[in-house]
Design a protein around this motif. Structure first.
Motif, PDB file in Angstrom:
ATOM      1  N   HIS A 110       0.715  -1.299   0.128  1.00 42.14           N
ATOM      2  CA  HIS A 110       0.079   0.009  -0.017  1.00 42.14           C
ATOM      3  C   HIS A 110       0.796   1.307  -0.060  1.00 42.14           C
ATOM      4  CE1 HIS A 110      -3.893  -1.628   0.068  1.00 42.14           C
ATOM      5  NE2 HIS A 110      -3.652  -2.461   1.380  1.00 42.14           N
ATOM      6  N   ASN A 111       0.542   2.241  -0.523  1.00 40.49           N
ATOM      7  CA  ASN A 111       1.148   3.396  -0.571  1.00 40.49           C
ATOM      8  C   ASN A 111       2.467   3.602  -1.103  1.00 40.49           C
ATOM      9  OD1 ASN A 111       0.606   6.199  -0.153  1.00 40.49           O
ATOM     10  ND2 ASN A 111       1.496   6.358   1.671  1.00 40.49           N
ATOM     11  N   LYS A 112       2.721   2.540  -2.308  1.00 37.34           N
ATOM     12  CA  LYS A 112       3.916   2.631  -2.842  1.00 37.34           C
ATOM     13  C   LYS A 112       4.102   2.665  -4.329  1.00 37.34           C
ATOM     14  CE  LYS A 112       6.628   2.175   0.965  1.00 37.34           C
ATOM     15  NZ  LYS A 112       7.154   3.261   1.351  1.00 37.34           N
ATOM     16  N   PRO A 113       4.734   3.467  -5.016  1.00 31.71           N
ATOM     17  CA  PRO A 113       4.669   3.315  -6.420  1.00 31.71           C
ATOM     18  C   PRO A 113       5.547   2.240  -7.115  1.00 31.71           C
ATOM     19  CG  PRO A 113       6.368   5.028  -5.772  1.00 31.71           C
ATOM     20  CD  PRO A 113       5.871   4.037  -4.387  1.00 31.71           C
ATOM     21  N   PHE A 114       5.722   1.182  -6.338  1.00 31.56           N
ATOM     22  CA  PHE A 114       6.679   0.152  -7.119  1.00 31.56           C
ATOM     23  C   PHE A 114       5.931  -1.204  -6.668  1.00 31.56           C
ATOM     24  CE2 PHE A 114       8.954   1.840  -3.306  1.00 31.56           C
ATOM     25  CZ  PHE A 114       8.924   0.535  -2.640  1.00 31.56           C
ATOM     26  N   SER A 115       6.426  -2.280  -7.359  1.00 26.59           N
ATOM     27  CA  SER A 115       6.143  -3.577  -6.777  1.00 26.59           C
ATOM     28  C   SER A 115       7.046  -4.602  -7.297  1.00 26.59           C
ATOM     29  CB  SER A 115       4.633  -3.933  -7.586  1.00 26.59           C
ATOM     30  OG  SER A 115       4.731  -3.684  -8.940  1.00 26.59           O
ATOM     31  N   PHE A 116       6.841  -5.775  -6.900  1.00 25.66           N
ATOM     32  CA  PHE A 116       7.843  -6.985  -7.054  1.00 25.66           C
ATOM     33  C   PHE A 116       7.191  -8.155  -7.884  1.00 25.66           C
ATOM     34  CE2 PHE A 116       8.243  -4.934  -3.064  1.00 25.66           C
ATOM     35  CZ  PHE A 116       9.438  -4.215  -3.121  1.00 25.66           C
ATOM     36  N   ALA A 117       8.260  -8.874  -8.595  1.00 20.95           N
ATOM     37  CA  ALA A 117       7.762  -9.942  -9.239  1.00 20.95           C
ATOM     38  C   ALA A 117       8.790 -11.173  -8.737  1.00 20.95           C
ATOM     39  CB  ALA A 117       7.582  -9.985 -10.631  1.00 20.95           C
ATOM     40  N   ARG A 118       8.469 -12.280  -8.558  1.00 16.95           N
ATOM     41  CA  ARG A 118       9.187 -13.141  -7.865  1.00 16.95           C
ATOM     42  C   ARG A 118       9.165 -14.527  -8.777  1.00 16.95           C
ATOM     43  NH1 ARG A 118      12.780 -12.578  -3.479  1.00 16.95           N
ATOM     44  NH2 ARG A 118      11.875 -14.614  -2.389  1.00 16.95           N
ATOM     45  N   PHE A 119      10.634 -14.869  -9.188  1.00 20.68           N
ATOM     46  CA  PHE A 119      10.774 -16.077  -9.969  1.00 20.68           C
ATOM     47  C   PHE A 119      11.683 -17.155  -9.322  1.00 20.68           C
ATOM     48  CE2 PHE A 119       9.605 -12.725 -12.929  1.00 20.68           C
ATOM     49  CZ  PHE A 119       8.995 -13.655 -14.015  1.00 20.68           C
ATOM     50  N   ARG A 120      11.495 -18.499  -9.838  1.00 24.40           N
ATOM     51  CA  ARG A 120      12.311 -19.391  -9.159  1.00 24.40           C
ATOM     52  C   ARG A 120      13.913 -19.359  -9.216  1.00 24.40           C
ATOM     53  NH1 ARG A 120       8.643 -23.204 -11.733  1.00 24.40           N
ATOM     54  NH2 ARG A 120      10.179 -23.242 -13.708  1.00 24.40           N
ATOM     55  N   SER A 121      14.237 -18.727 -10.418  1.00 25.32           N
ATOM     56  CA  SER A 121      15.663 -18.431 -10.457  1.00 25.32           C
ATOM     57  C   SER A 121      15.991 -17.199 -11.368  1.00 25.32           C
ATOM     58  CB  SER A 121      16.376 -19.414 -11.442  1.00 25.32           C
ATOM     59  OG  SER A 121      16.052 -19.290 -12.787  1.00 25.32           O
ATOM     60  N   GLY A 122      17.128 -16.604 -11.043  1.00 24.79           N
ATOM     61  CA  GLY A 122      17.766 -15.494 -12.004  1.00 24.79           C
ATOM     62  C   GLY A 122      17.579 -15.409 -13.288  1.00 24.79           C
ATOM     63  N   ASP A 123      17.854 -16.672 -14.009  1.00 21.96           N
ATOM     64  CA  ASP A 123      18.037 -16.728 -15.306  1.00 21.96           C
ATOM     65  C   ASP A 123      16.348 -16.555 -15.821  1.00 21.96           C
ATOM     66  OD1 ASP A 123      20.537 -17.278 -15.508  1.00 21.96           O
ATOM     67  OD2 ASP A 123      20.241 -19.490 -15.480  1.00 21.96           O
ATOM     68  N   GLU A 124      15.356 -17.235 -15.109  1.00 25.11           N
ATOM     69  CA  GLU A 124      13.977 -17.333 -15.283  1.00 25.11           C
ATOM     70  C   GLU A 124      13.519 -15.754 -15.256  1.00 25.11           C
ATOM     71  OE1 GLU A 124      12.237 -21.480 -14.622  1.00 25.11           O
ATOM     72  OE2 GLU A 124      12.940 -20.283 -12.702  1.00 25.11           O
ATOM     73  N   ALA A 125      14.142 -14.970 -14.374  1.00 30.75           N
ATOM     74  CA  ALA A 125      13.651 -13.619 -14.235  1.00 30.75           C
ATOM     75  C   ALA A 125      14.246 -13.028 -15.328  1.00 30.75           C
ATOM     76  CB  ALA A 125      14.300 -13.105 -12.786  1.00 30.75           C
ATOM     77  N   LYS A 126      15.384 -13.068 -15.692  1.00 28.59           N
ATOM     78  CA  LYS A 126      16.093 -12.528 -16.840  1.00 28.59           C
ATOM     79  C   LYS A 126      15.258 -12.220 -18.200  1.00 28.59           C
ATOM     80  CE  LYS A 126      20.340 -11.568 -19.447  1.00 28.59           C
ATOM     81  NZ  LYS A 126      19.700 -11.596 -20.566  1.00 28.59           N
ATOM     82  N   VAL A 127      14.537 -13.582 -18.355  1.00 28.90           N
ATOM     83  CA  VAL A 127      13.682 -13.682 -19.592  1.00 28.90           C
ATOM     84  C   VAL A 127      12.529 -12.743 -19.589  1.00 28.90           C
ATOM     85  CG1 VAL A 127      12.442 -15.163 -20.970  1.00 28.90           C
ATOM     86  CG2 VAL A 127      14.340 -16.062 -20.201  1.00 28.90           C
ATOM     87  N   ALA A 128      12.033 -12.498 -18.396  1.00 31.76           N
ATOM     88  CA  ALA A 128      10.847 -11.533 -18.143  1.00 31.76           C
ATOM     89  C   ALA A 128      11.580 -10.176 -18.321  1.00 31.76           C
ATOM     90  CB  ALA A 128      10.054 -11.831 -16.892  1.00 31.76           C
ATOM     91  N   TYR A 129      12.530 -10.047 -17.640  1.00 35.84           N
ATOM     92  CA  TYR A 129      13.272  -8.609 -17.680  1.00 35.84           C
ATOM     93  C   TYR A 129      13.265  -8.142 -19.143  1.00 35.84           C
ATOM     94  CZ  TYR A 129      16.738  -4.956 -17.093  1.00 35.84           C
ATOM     95  OH  TYR A 129      17.461  -3.855 -17.061  1.00 35.84           O
ATOM     96  N   ASP A 130      14.236  -9.157 -19.894  1.00 36.08           N
ATOM     97  CA  ASP A 130      14.310  -8.456 -21.479  1.00 36.08           C
ATOM     98  C   ASP A 130      12.976  -8.277 -22.183  1.00 36.08           C
ATOM     99  OD1 ASP A 130      17.039  -9.143 -20.620  1.00 36.08           O
ATOM    100  OD2 ASP A 130      17.211 -11.106 -21.681  1.00 36.08           O
ATOM    101  N   ALA A 131      12.042  -9.048 -21.747  1.00 35.27           N
ATOM    102  CA  ALA A 131      10.587  -8.826 -22.521  1.00 35.27           C
ATOM    103  C   ALA A 131       9.797  -7.709 -22.165  1.00 35.27           C
ATOM    104  CB  ALA A 131       9.707  -9.987 -22.432  1.00 35.27           C
TER     105      ALA A 131
END
Length: 321
Positions: A110-131
């Motif tokens: 609440h009351n924050k202009p940011f949010s988070f998305a969690r992944f199983r691994s950094g490599d899988e997070a990178k795919v989402a990041y790049d896209a």
């Protein structure tokens, strides 16, 4: 009185040399077309605004040592927060990231202009990041999203951090901030009174078969209702009396008028207009200036329901207050 109710790059010089073998190669910026330069300018502006809002929300001077340059399993979406602080909801954020392998969950505060998305691994997070990073997001109406990697320590810091409240509001000329102006129980009573008035209007609408008995009006993504005087959002002045729910202020607001006078000594006039602004989940409050053409010098805003971060700035100024 209001109630429930944020240098284009110059053209590259042309090389007129006829000796192409010995001409100086163009830089990337010189080779860009005018349209591409404008797109780059807009991207830089959106990026600057997004990170400035992030820093203000955490009372930080810079993001040094906060984000990790290496792929990590936690992504921080810099400019997408809960409710009015970015128009995000868990379900809409999940629409964005659930299409990627390894997605686990989203986290919003609440009351924050940011949010988070969690992944199983950094490599899988990178795919989402790049896209997704710095690209228009269809789920949020083409909004550009800015993303950073977080370690688990950095994630814990942001997810749990509550910055000390700023005193800037108290020092702004003409702006008074009164925390906890009403109690939780009073907030619930006011919101119930608003619902009771709405039900009464709907009953009258059914009895009289008159659509005008419902005095809620849709303005962009929100709904408004006026008491005392209506407000015309096109002319920015007093509107037709028939558009007001009542020519009198509702009885439930009167006990708080004297409290307003006590909290803000400079407020001595008797309010004769009340506007209720109802923001559905996911709607945001865009930057705007409250019109003084139809009212006197004092506007009072009481925020109800979901917490919201509000930024104030002087007209024509780049800095925020």
């Amino acid at each position: 009185m209001s109630s429930p109710d944020l240098h284009e790059a110059p053209f590259a010089a042309l090389d007129l040399s006829s000796d192409s073998e010995h001409s100086t190669p163009q830089s990337d910026s010189e080779a860009l077309s005018r349209r591409e330069r404008k797109a780059q300018f807009r991207l830089n502006k959106h990026r600057t605004d997004a990170y400035a809002a992030f820093l203000r929300s955490e009372n930080l001077q810079s993001t040094a040592h906060l984000f990790d340059p290496r792929p990590r399993k936690t992504l921080c979406i810099i400019n997408l927060g809960l409710g009015a602080a970015g128009c995000a909801t868990s379900s809409r954020l999940e629409q964005v990231f659930s299409a990627f392998a390894g997605f686990e969950r989203v986290v919003l505060k609440h009351n924050k202009p940011f949010s988070f998305a969690r992944f199983r691994s950094g490599d899988e997070a990178k795919v989402a990041y790049d896209a997704v990073h710095e690209k228009p997001c269809d789920v949020f109406g083409g909004k550009l999203l800015f993303i950073e990697y977080l370690t688990h320590v950095q994630f814990a810091r942001l997810a749990d951090h509550e910055p000390q409240s700023s005193q800037v509001l108290d020092e702004s000329r003409g702006l008074f901030y009164v925390p906890d102006f009403i109690t939780k129980s009073e907030e619930q009573m006011i919101m119930q009174s608003i619902r009771d008035d709405e039900e009464r209007e709907l009953r009258m609408r059914g009895i009289q078969n008159d659509a005008q008995s419902d005095k809620w009006f849709r303005i962009q993504d929100r709904f408004v209702k006026h008491y005392g005087h209506s407000f015309d959002y096109h002319t920015k002045h007093v509107g037709d009396a028939s558009l007001a729910a009542s020519l009198e202020l509702p009885a439930w607001i009167r006990p708080y008028i004297e409290r307003i006078r006590s909290a803000v000594p400079s407020h001595t006039c008797q309010p004769d207009q009340l506007t209720i602004q109802r923001y559905p989940p996911g709607s945001g409050i865009a930057f705007h200036a409250d019109s003084h053409t139809a009212f006197t010098d004092t506007l009072v805003i009481v925020s109800l329901g979901t917490p919201v971060q509000m930024d104030f700035r002087k007209p024509g100024a780049d800095c925020f207050t």
